[in-house]
Design an enzyme around this catalytic site. Structure first.
Site, short mmCIF file in Angstrom:
data_model
loop_
_atom_site.label_atom_id
_atom_site.label_comp_id
_atom_site.label_asym_id
_atom_site.label_seq_id
_atom_site.Cartn_x
_atom_site.Cartn_y
_atom_site.Cartn_z
N LYS A 258 0.84 -1.20 0.00
CA LYS A 258 0.00 0.00 0.00
C LYS A 258 0.88 1.25 0.00
CE LYS A 258 -3.87 -1.78 2.84
NZ LYS A 258 -4.99 -1.55 1.91
N ARG B 236 -10.28 -11.39 2.73
CA ARG B 236 -11.22 -12.42 2.23
C ARG B 236 -10.59 -13.81 2.32
NH1 ARG B 236 -11.64 -9.37 -3.40
NH2 ARG B 236 -11.24 -7.67 -1.95
#
Ligand code: BES
Ligand code: ZN
Ligand code: ZN
Length: 470
Positions: A247, A321
């Site tokens: 990120k 997820r």
């Protein structure tokens, strides 16, 4: 702060006097002056002195639409004035409903949250004893408010904790300590056990960190019938660097809050045990640190999962997820709950869609959606349903594995994540996914930087209570 019930108000001592918007008439007997500079507007307060020199705090309840957020008013009042409070204060509650009394206690307790836990000099805790005065019997309501407020503070403390301290192992220890104190069962599965049982997706996400992943299973099952009513699954990424799909550094420090879903799961099970709710609940927290290292999992890797399904990794930043997939598979295979709810700070997409005002809700179960939505308004932890149309499902297609963890497209991100999770629930009829990325952590009037909100504790506890009462 301690709380008790008292039948009568002593008007010569300090007291808090709640007032609805433009309803000064209703409290005029308690006012030392006829026209105070106050009209009962929501989240306002005005201090007066009584004839005995005692403090009187007028607090504005606002209009009916504000009743869901009443804790804000009491939190603000206590946060700003409690340093002047004596050893005791009363709250005039004769005209408050039970829900309002509960919210008032939650708010007073929320004002006790100590965000500066890691400062070398700590604030002194407020030791005031609060008497809620009403002729009704409200002892259990006060208790519920107190436990709820304390739990909210505890989970805020967890979410705000720094990631060098709050490792997956730390979350496991937190749960073990809580379980001992509140009398429920807790099992922490560590690296060796995770390998043995096949939590391959959790292990892949955690490969790049020296802080090894854990799966925490908490069980509060007071009923004689051992069938599990509700299983809660939480994303517990203690720091999300994005992994090799790293990120940008702006605001990266806020990714310590990527275990907000786990915090809600841990908090709700603790609270259910403290409130002795008559319902069997299991909480599953899948916790790992998504770090950058030579050992990190890579974009392009194909990994295995608890379910046996293989997953092609397109982006290592879509890690939540993956850990949830294993948690959900574990729940459907071993726990077989009536209701299955997962909570996760899962996507930036939901933040762009709903901002900071509501969690994204995904489910095929209309009754659950209606219940959750209604409760969300009631406790002011709102949810908003987003679609899971079949047409979006092609985004999960992988040529080389059973599915991929990201489509590569910037569209429908929160839905893609939800449908990815749906692939691991074995068509469970009562499943719901709540994407809390926008609501779990954000701006607050009590801190300069973003901080934990406590979102989810009241929402899920009320949902559980509704199911427990059926
Ligand atoms: N933890 C983030 C989601 C997030 C974003 C939480 C903002 C809180 C605030 C999650 O793991 C993530 O990075 N999601 C990516 C997925 C993408 C790479 C498919 C996202 O939403 O951008
Ligand atoms: Zn991520
Ligand atoms: Zn994440």
């Amino acid at each position: 702060m301690t709380y008790k019930h008292s039948k009568t108000l002593d008007t010569t001592k300090d007291f808090i006097l709640p007032c609805r918007k433009d309803q000064l008439e209703a409290i005029k007997d308690f006012l030392p002056i006829a026209k105070p500079d106050f009209d009962g507007s929501f989240s306002t307060y005005q201090q007066l002195y009584g004839k005995a020199g005692n403090r009187i705090y007028l607090v504005g309840l606002g209009e009916e639409k504000h009743s869901a957020q009443l804790e804000n008013t009491f939190q603000k009042l206590a946060f700003e004035t409690q340093k002047y409070w004596d050893t005791s204060i009363q709250v005039y509650a004769e005209d408050l409903t039970e829900d309002e009394i509960k919210k008032a206690v939650i708010g007073l307790e929320m004002a006790q949250y100590e965000i500066g836990e890691f400062k070398s000099k700590k604030e002194k805790p407020c030791k005031t004893s609060v008497a809620i005065t009403t002729s009704k019997n409200i002892t259990s309501i006060i208790d519920e408010g107190k436990h709820t407020g304390k739990t909210i503070n505890k989970i805020k403390g967890l979410v705000d904790a720094p990631p060098n301290i709050k490792t997956p192992e730390f979350l496991g220890k937190w749960a073990e300590k809580s379980a001992k104190k509140a009398d429920y069962k807790c099992t922490v599965l560590k690296h060796k056990e995770l390998k043995k049982q096949g939590f391959d997706a959790v292990l892949s996400v955690g490969k790049g960190s020296v802080n090894k992943p854990v799966v925490i299973i908490t069980e509060y099952t007071p009923k004689t019938d051992k069938k599990v009513d509700i299983a809660l699954v939480g994303k517990g990424i203690t720091f999300d660097s994005g992994g090799l799909s790293i990120k940008p550094s702006t605001n990266l420090h806020y990714m310590k809050s990527d275990m907000g879903g786990a915090a809600v799961v841990l908090g709700v099970v603790e609270l259910a045990a403290k409130l002795k709710l008559n319902i069997n609940i299991v909480g599953i927290v899948c916790s790992a640190e998504n770090a950058v290292d030579a050992k990190s999992y890579r974009p392009g890797d194909v990994i295995n999962s608890y379910s046996g399904k293989t997953i092609e990794i397109i982006d290592t930043d879509a890690e939540g997820r993956l850990v949830l997939a294993d948690g959900l598979s574990y729940a459907v295979k071993n726990i077989k709950p009536e209701y299955l709810i997962d909570l996760a700070t899962l996507t930036g997409s939901v933040v762009r869609t709903l901002g900071y005002e509501a969690a994204g809700m995904f489910t095929h179960n209309t009754e659950m959606a209606c219940d959750m939505s209604e409760i969300g308004y009631k406790v002011h932890e709102r949810v908003w349903q987003l679609p899971m149309f079949d047409e979006y499902k092609s985004d999960l297609h992988s040529d080389i594995a059973d599915l991929r963890n990201f489509s590569g497209s910037p569209l429908t991100g929160a839905t893609n994540a939800a449908q990815f999770l749906e692939s691991f629930i074995e068509d469970h009829k009562n499943w719901m996914h709540l994407d809390i990325a926008g609501v779990s952590f954000g701006a607050s009037p009590y801190a300069k930087m973003k901080s934990a909100s406590g979102y989810g504790i009241q929402l899920i506890t009320e949902f559980i209570k509704k199911k427990a009462s059926k």
